[in-house]
Each structure stands twice: as structure tokens, then as C-alpha cells.
Scaffold this active site. Structure first.
Site, PDB file in Angstrom:
ATOM      1  N   ARG A  53       0.871  -1.168   0.000  1.00 50.60           N
ATOM      2  CA  ARG A  53       0.000   0.000   0.000  1.00 50.60           C
ATOM      3  C   ARG A  53       0.907   1.216   0.000  1.00 50.60           C
ATOM      4  NH1 ARG A  53       2.401   1.745   3.838  1.00 50.60           N
ATOM      5  NH2 ARG A  53       0.864   3.374   3.962  1.00 50.60           N
ATOM      6  N   GLY A  54       0.268   2.407  -0.039  1.00 55.50           N
ATOM      7  CA  GLY A  54       1.051   3.628  -0.211  1.00 55.50           C
ATOM      8  C   GLY A  54       1.124   3.911  -1.708  1.00 55.50           C
ATOM      9  N   ARG A  90      -7.631  -0.141  -6.602  1.00 52.86           N
ATOM     10  CA  ARG A  90      -7.828   0.932  -5.621  1.00 52.86           C
ATOM     11  C   ARG A  90      -8.016   2.246  -6.392  1.00 52.86           C
ATOM     12  NH1 ARG A  90      -4.151   1.160  -0.449  1.00 52.86           N
ATOM     13  NH2 ARG A  90      -6.002   2.267   0.288  1.00 52.86           N
ATOM     14  N   GLN A 203      -2.103   2.478  10.082  1.00 48.80           N
ATOM     15  CA  GLN A 203      -0.810   2.475   9.379  1.00 48.80           C
ATOM     16  C   GLN A 203       0.268   3.227  10.172  1.00 48.80           C
ATOM     17  OE1 GLN A 203      -3.751   3.082   7.921  1.00 48.80           O
ATOM     18  NE2 GLN A 203      -3.756   2.577   5.756  1.00 48.80           N
ATOM     19  N   ASP A 244      -1.802  10.895  -1.893  1.00 53.27           N
ATOM     20  CA  ASP A 244      -2.168   9.872  -2.887  1.00 53.27           C
ATOM     21  C   ASP A 244      -2.529  10.484  -4.225  1.00 53.27           C
ATOM     22  OD1 ASP A 244      -2.644   8.489  -0.166  1.00 53.27           O
ATOM     23  OD2 ASP A 244      -2.622   6.884  -1.658  1.00 53.27           O
ATOM     24  N   ASN A 254      -5.059  12.722   0.922  1.00 51.75           N
ATOM     25  CA  ASN A 254      -4.224  11.775   1.670  1.00 51.75           C
ATOM     26  C   ASN A 254      -5.126  11.001   2.632  1.00 51.75           C
ATOM     27  OD1 ASN A 254      -1.562  10.697   2.294  1.00 51.75           O
ATOM     28  ND2 ASN A 254      -1.741  11.749   4.256  1.00 51.75           N
TER      29      ASN A 254
HETATM   30  O1  MRU Z   1      -4.423   3.324   2.350  1.00 47.61           O
HETATM   31  P1  MRU Z   1      -2.934   3.457   2.250  1.00 47.61           P
HETATM   32  O2  MRU Z   1      -2.196   2.850   3.376  1.00 47.61           O
HETATM   33  O3  MRU Z   1      -2.430   3.010   0.892  1.00 47.61           O
HETATM   34  O4  MRU Z   1      -2.700   5.026   2.329  1.00 47.61           O
HETATM   35  C1  MRU Z   1      -1.401   5.538   2.267  1.00 47.61           C
HETATM   36  C2  MRU Z   1      -1.352   7.000   2.444  1.00 47.61           C
HETATM   37  O5  MRU Z   1      -2.352   7.654   2.642  1.00 47.61           O
HETATM   38  C3  MRU Z   1      -0.020   7.660   2.294  1.00 47.61           C
HETATM   39  O6  MRU Z   1       0.065   8.786   3.097  1.00 47.61           O
HETATM   40  C4  MRU Z   1       0.145   8.064   0.824  1.00 47.61           C
HETATM   41  O7  MRU Z   1      -0.006   6.961  -0.026  1.00 47.61           O
HETATM   42  C5  MRU Z   1       1.431   8.704   0.572  1.00 47.61           C
HETATM   43  S1  MRU Z   1       2.690   7.476   0.593  1.00 47.61           S
HETATM   44  C6  MRU Z   1       4.135   7.981   0.217  1.00 47.61           C
END
Ligand code: MRU
Length: 367
Positions: A53-54, A90, A203, A244, A254
Site C-alpha cells: 500500500r502507499g 484501488r 498504518q 495519494d 491523503n
Molecule cells: O491506504 P494506504 O495505506 O495506501 O494510504 C497511504 C497514504 O495515505 C499515504 O500517506 C500516501 O499513499 C502517501 S505514501 C508515500
């Protein structure tokens, strides 16, 4: 980054020369496990179920997912099917679309026989570029932390608040929001990180805390509602978060809860920075609140919590009454006016269209 002295990325080609290995992030922080991806379906599942993820790591995994699909079948139909399946995993992180468009553009032009090898090479290039981008974000962002340190008494730590996990686990390496922290730490700047737990999937508590712990960066995990109180009492010098999807006008999407931190930062005069790799900019969008698709996930992420019991078992428990409806929005949008500056691989700029175009002039519309 290193785990117990061994350098890791979050995704890498396996020793067999064709499958792909990832750190399974659903097992952290209580177990470190590597998972192997051998098919398009496994890559799509890894993204959807958040083994990876991320935003940047989602993009890199999708690129490798295309390579796995083409290894099995390098036809046009297979390429289209792979891109469509991965794009549907996603909705919010635009790096996914960015990586798939790049792969499709590059591979469509090639003869079928050359596609699989070219797809692996392009996926590796996506991953390597991500590492370089994030290291550069780290350098630019560390300068901001150094400036904050200069405003404090000698030796007093700079207190940085971060939300979710925008560290190396969210990218191929280094991270976006955490890259400046790692570089500043390397440079010997005293700092301390407030880590928002980041419900519902935690997270912050499970991934950011694990990363910082392994790296020896001083940090404290806080419940999601604590940040405003800390800011009112002068205990946060600056916030750095990831993104994101960022619009061409500087609105930042985000992890859910980011907007509330930005409001509290604005009210308390605390600088609010966003680590922004350029593949996360959606140059087609101008109004983040109205245009960015917000992921809604399974309600069990809200009703249930998973953790380690005192005798070491991993268990899931329900924290809401049976039968209470829940809603699970994954992201929110922080309007550009609440963002002090964007930290990109090309430097720091205001969260405005002019600021972004100043650093990325190739995106100016051709008249
Ligand atoms: O749902 P996730 O864990 O994929 O969300 C991740 C985030 O919101 C991060 O802050 C974002 O992807 C930036 S990562 C460098």
C-alpha cells in the site's frame, strides 16, 4: 532501508528471475514476512488487500503486475486486461494510473515477443526512479527541518507530526513524508516524531512506528485525536504528510484525517508540508474535493481490531456493537490553502498551480 542490518526495498525481482517478492505489510508490526507474486491476479490481490500500500508502491506493484501478465500472455488483449484489472484495485492513488499508462504506452509499441522482458525492465525502472525521487524529497525536506532546528535551543529536538505511513514501506524505498526525517536524522539534526495511529487500519501505529523503531528515530505514537492539543501547546514544530493524489492546483488527497490535522495546524500557525513525488500529481484535476475519487473500504476495518495478545497470539476483536452500521472512508482532501508548501523531488514550492508549474514547466499547456 535496513532491517536488522539487511538492506531491503518493499518490492524486488525474486532470485528465480521472473516472480516478484514483496514485504507483506498486513503482517507488520508483529511479524516480518515476504510474499511471492507469480500472477497478475496475485499482484492485483496484493494491492487490493493492502499487502502492499502507499501510492508509490501501489504504482510499482502494478507495473510488475503487468510484467507477470505479459510473461503468461504477451498479446494486446492480455496487456489491456492486465491494465484494466490493476486499475480497478484501488481508486484514489493516481500513481496506479500513472504507472499503468506508462507501461501500456511503452509496451504497445513493441512486438509481442519482446514485451515480457521489456515489461520487467520498465517495472524495474519505475521502482528505481521512485527511490531516486524519494531520496531527493528527503534532501529538500531535510533543509526545512534544519531551518526549524535553527529556531530552537541548541540540542532541542524538532517535533514533527506525521499521519498514516508515508515512509519507506509506502514507497519502494525512503518514503515521501518520512524521507526528510530520515535524511535529517542522518545529518544529526535532533528530532522527534509524533506518529498518528491512523484509524481504521492503523498504518501509523503499526507501520510508521515499526519503521522509525528499526531506524532508531525517536518517536511517540499518539491517538488520532491528539495532534490539535499538541499544536495548541507548542509541541509540534511542523507537520509532514504524504499524498495519494494532488491536483494541478495543489489540493492534496491523503489518508482520512489528514484534513483535520491541516486545520489544526492552520489554526495554530504550525507549518503543514506535503511530501510529493511528481507521479502523484494529477495534472488533469483542478478541484480536489469535487473531483478526486475517495475509496470506501470494508466496514470490518472499522468494527474490528487485530493485534497481539499477551501470550503472543494474533487475534481480531470487535469494538463496535453487533448491528451498528459503519462507514469507512479511506481518504480526505486538504485544500491547497491549508498547505504551507509541497516538497517535491525538484524542490519546495507553494501549493499552487504556479508553484507546481514553476518546478514542472513541461506540464504547461501548449497554446
Ligand atoms: O491506504 P494506504 O495505506 O495506501 O494510504 C497511504 C497514504 O495515505 C499515504 O500517506 C500516501 O499513499 C502517501 S505514501 C508515500
Amino acid at each position: 532501508m535496513k532491517i536488522d542490518g539487511v538492506a531491503y526495498r518493499t518490492i524486488w525481482p525474486a532470485a528465480d528471475g521472473w516472480s516478484v517478492e514483496i514485504i507483506d505489510q498486513t503482517k507488520l508490526p508483529h511479524a516480518f514476512a515476504v510474499a511471492r507474486l507469480t500472477t497478475l491476479e496475485e499482484a492485483a490481490h496484493a494491492i487490493r488487500a493492502m499487502l502492499v500500500r502507499g501510492a508509490p508502491l501501489i504504482g510499482a506493484t502494478a507495473a510488475y503486475g503487468v510484467a507477470l501478465a505479459l510473461r503468461a500472455d504477451a498479446s494486446d488483449a492480455s496487456l489491456d486486461r492486465a491494465c484494466d484489472a490493476l486499475l480497478a484495485t484501488r481508486p484514489t492513488a493516481v500513481n496506479l494510473r500513472w504507472a499503468l499508462e506508462r507501461m501500456r504506452r511503452h509496451l504497445h509499441a513493441l512486438p509481442e515477443g519482446a514485451r515480457a522482458a521489456a515489461a520487467y525492465a520498465e517495472a524495474a525502472a519505475v521502482a528505481d526512479e521512485d527511490v531516486g525521487i524519494n531520496r531527493a524529497i528527503g534532501e529538500h525536506g531535510a533543509a526545512l527541518i534544519r531551518e526549524a532546528a535553527a529556531r530552537k535551543a541548541p540540542g532541542e529536538p524538532v517535533n514533527v507530526l506525521t499521519h498514516c505511513n508515508a515512509g519507506w514501506l509506502a514507497t519502494v524505498d525512503w518514503g515521501t513524508a518520512l524521507a526528510p526525517i530520515y535524511v535529517a536524522f542522518e545529518q544529526g539534526i535532533p528530532l522527534h516524531v509524533w506518529v498518528d495511529e491512523t484509524r481504521p487500519r492503523n498504518q501509523g501505529a503499526s507501520l510508521t512506528a515499526w519503521e522509525l523503531n528499526h531506524h532508531g528515530v525517536p518517536h511517540t505514537v499518539i491517538a488520532d485525536n491528539v495532534g490539535g492539543h499538541l499544536m495548541q501547546h507548542g509541541k509540534v514544530d511542523l507537520c509532514i504528510v504524504g499524498t495519494d493524489r494532488t491536483t494541478a492546483t495543489g489540493d492534496v488527497c491523503n489518508k482520512i484525517g489528514t484534513y483535520l490535522k491541516a486545520l489544526a495546524a492552520h489554526d495554530n500557525g504550525v507549518p503543514f508540508y506535503v511530501g510529493l513525488p511528481s507521479p502523484t500529481i494529477d495534472w488533469r484535476m483542478r478541484d480536489g474535493v469535487r473531483e478526486i475519487p475517495i475509496e470506501e473500504r470494508d466496514g470490518r476495518e472499522v468494527t474490528d481490531l487485530t493485534g497481539k495478545t499477551a501470550d503472543g497470539r494474533i487475534e481480531t476483536v470487535r469494538v463496535t456493537p453487533d448491528g451498528s452500521p459503519v462507514a469507512n472512508y479511506g481518504f480526505d482532501v486538504t485544500p491547497a490553502r491549508l498547505v504551507t508548501a509541497l516538497i517535491t523531488e525538484r524542490g519546495v514550492c507553494p501549493a499552487t498551480e504556479a508553484g507546481l508549474l514553476g518546478l514542472f514547466p513541461e506540464h504547461r499547456a501548449v497554446a
